[in-house]
Design an enzyme around this catalytic site. Structure first.
Site, PDB file in Angstrom:
ATOM      1  N   HIS A   1       0.829  -1.205   0.000  1.00  0.00           N
ATOM      2  CA  HIS A   1       0.000   0.000   0.000  1.00  0.00           C
ATOM      3  C   HIS A   1       0.863   1.255   0.000  1.00  0.00           C
ATOM      4  O   HIS A   1       2.104   1.187   0.079  1.00  0.00           O
ATOM      5  CB  HIS A   1      -0.951   0.009   1.205  1.00  0.00           C
ATOM      6  CG  HIS A   1      -0.264  -0.029   2.548  1.00  0.00           C
ATOM      7  ND1 HIS A   1       0.539   0.990   3.021  1.00  0.00           N
ATOM      8  CD2 HIS A   1      -0.274  -0.977   3.529  1.00  0.00           C
ATOM      9  CE1 HIS A   1       0.974   0.692   4.230  1.00  0.00           C
ATOM     10  NE2 HIS A   1       0.507  -0.511   4.558  1.00  0.00           N
TER      11      HIS A   1
ATOM     12  N   CYS B   1       3.360  -4.805   6.610  1.00  0.00           N
ATOM     13  CA  CYS B   1       3.078  -4.661   5.182  1.00  0.00           C
ATOM     14  C   CYS B   1       4.321  -4.186   4.436  1.00  0.00           C
ATOM     15  O   CYS B   1       5.350  -3.872   5.038  1.00  0.00           O
ATOM     16  CB  CYS B   1       1.956  -3.646   4.971  1.00  0.00           C
ATOM     17  SG  CYS B   1       0.382  -4.128   5.725  1.00  0.00           S
TER      18      CYS B   1
END
Length: 394
Positions: free
Chosen positions: A139, A147
């Site tokens: 992202h 992430c």
């Protein structure tokens, strides 16, 4: 006034770089389109991503008109969390490693982190090992708690490339997440890690892509990944925790991968042996300049008893046991006069004498298994000339 004008200009430039309109519908940047044209790619051809933690890089590969994939763009990962190694459980803040398939359903145009897509962790392999975690994504916003975080501009490019590939008919694209580039040098560097067996398995998938320049077909059985596997009995499924069905791999692909792995394994052994020889030399040199009359430890860790004045001392110089590919090493025993001067002379002779390269046994012979057919070596990073192109992923 000047500051306000500068701020306005910066805002205009940022808008131009990011494009206009809904962020998930913005076009691919013109500079990337130009690269596609030069690499003989179409806008709608399939893509594949590779992630390398140690390098903090994300690569976008795209299919050319030849059917093989070529590197289109390399992005620097803004942030990833944890350390080298797989994600094991919810809350460990580890970014995943493994092979993941991204479908349109995993794309998030309304992400709080500009744009995002979910990796689909845990996959079949992760679940077979009872690994837990959720919302593991690539992202924007440059903030990570497990992430792979990119800048907003980067994730917008990646999102647009994926969107166009889905429009072209690609049903899913593969993300290969690695701790590092799976070269012999890096495998040797990390050979003592607790994750080494897991990384060896990932390397096999990495090697399948390296020799074919096609994303390998991924299956899981017996709690391990298998690559480009075709069941010998049609319709027999692969089940993550069940025994693998009998399967084959296209022969030329299997031979090219085996050849690459043998070459890499031999190089790993040579690097490890060179490091061990260098360590022994450092220990011997330290004994020379560190003072005292104690002899340097033998390579297997046994230390000879301190010499008594006027008595001879036996100094054993033992080479490691040979691997199947090497000749059997012999043990040479040299008797020298005892005393500080004689000890120093012997240690100096051993420290600076040329060392014959040998292959070590024990750890290395257990670590690697030989065998496999003899084939012409394919250059690393290039497809084997006769390697078949696996069927294109839908």
């Amino acid at each position: 006034m000047t500051l306000a004008l500068a701020g306005a200009l910066a805002g205009c430039q940022a808008d131009e770089m990011m494009g206009t309109g809904p962020k998930h519908l913005r076009d691919v940047r013109s500079s990337i389109k130009t690269k596609m044209s030069g690499l003989d790619m179409t806008m709608s051809s399939p893509i594949m991503l590779r992630i390398f933690k140690e390098d903090s890089t994300l690569e976008v590969w795209k299919q050319t008109r030849s059917g093989r994939y070529a590197l289109l763009q390399t992005f620097e990962i803004c942030k990833w969390s944890g350390e080298l190694g797989p994600k094991v459980k919810e809350g460990d803040r580890q970014a995943p490693e493994g092979f993941y398939e991204i479908t349109p359903a995993l794309m998030n145009p309304n992400s709080s982190y500009h744009l995002a897509f979910n990796l689909g962790f845990p996959n079949q392999f992760d679940r077979s090992h009872n690994r837990t975690g959720s919302h593991l994504m690539v992202h924007g916003a440059c903030s990570s708690r497990g992430c792979y975080a990119m800048t907003d501009e980067q994730v917008q490019d990646i999102y647009a490339l994926a969107r166009e590939s889905f429009k072209g008919g690609q049903r899913s694209f593969q993300v290969q997440a690695f701790p590092f580039r799976m070269t012999a040098e890096n495998m040797a560097k990390h050979r003592k890690s607790e994750h080494y067996d897991f990384w060896q398995m990932l390397k096999r998938g990495y090697d399948h892509f390296e020799v074919t320049k096609q994303p390998p077909k991924i299956d899981v059985c017996e709690k391990r990944y298998v690559f480009d596997a075709v069941p010998l009995v049609e319709g027999v499924p692969f089940r993550a925790t069940a025994k693998c069905p009998e399967f084959s791999v296209p022969p030329t692909v299997e031979m090219a991968v085996a050849q690459k792995q043998r070459k890499d394994e031999q190089k790993i052994i040579e690097i490890a042996e060179a490091e061990e020889r260098a360590e022994r030399r450092r220990a011997q040199i330290a004994a020379i300049f560190g003072g005292g009359s104690k002899t340097a430890s033998a390579p297997d860790g046994d230390t000879p008893a301190a010499a008594q004045d006027g008595q001879p001392v036996a100094v054993a110089a033992t080479t490691p046991a040979a691997t199947p590919a090497a000749t059997t090493a012999t043990t040479a025993t040299t008797t020298v006069a005892a005393g500080p001067a004689a000890d120093a002379a012997q240690a100096q002779k051993s420290a600076f004498a040329p060392t014959e390269a040998t292959s070590s046994g024990g750890f290395f012979s257990r670590l690697f298994s030989g065998g496999g057919s003899k084939t012409a070596e394919a250059a690393e990073g290039t497809p084997a000339p006769d390697a078949p192109v696996p069927a294109a992923k839908p």
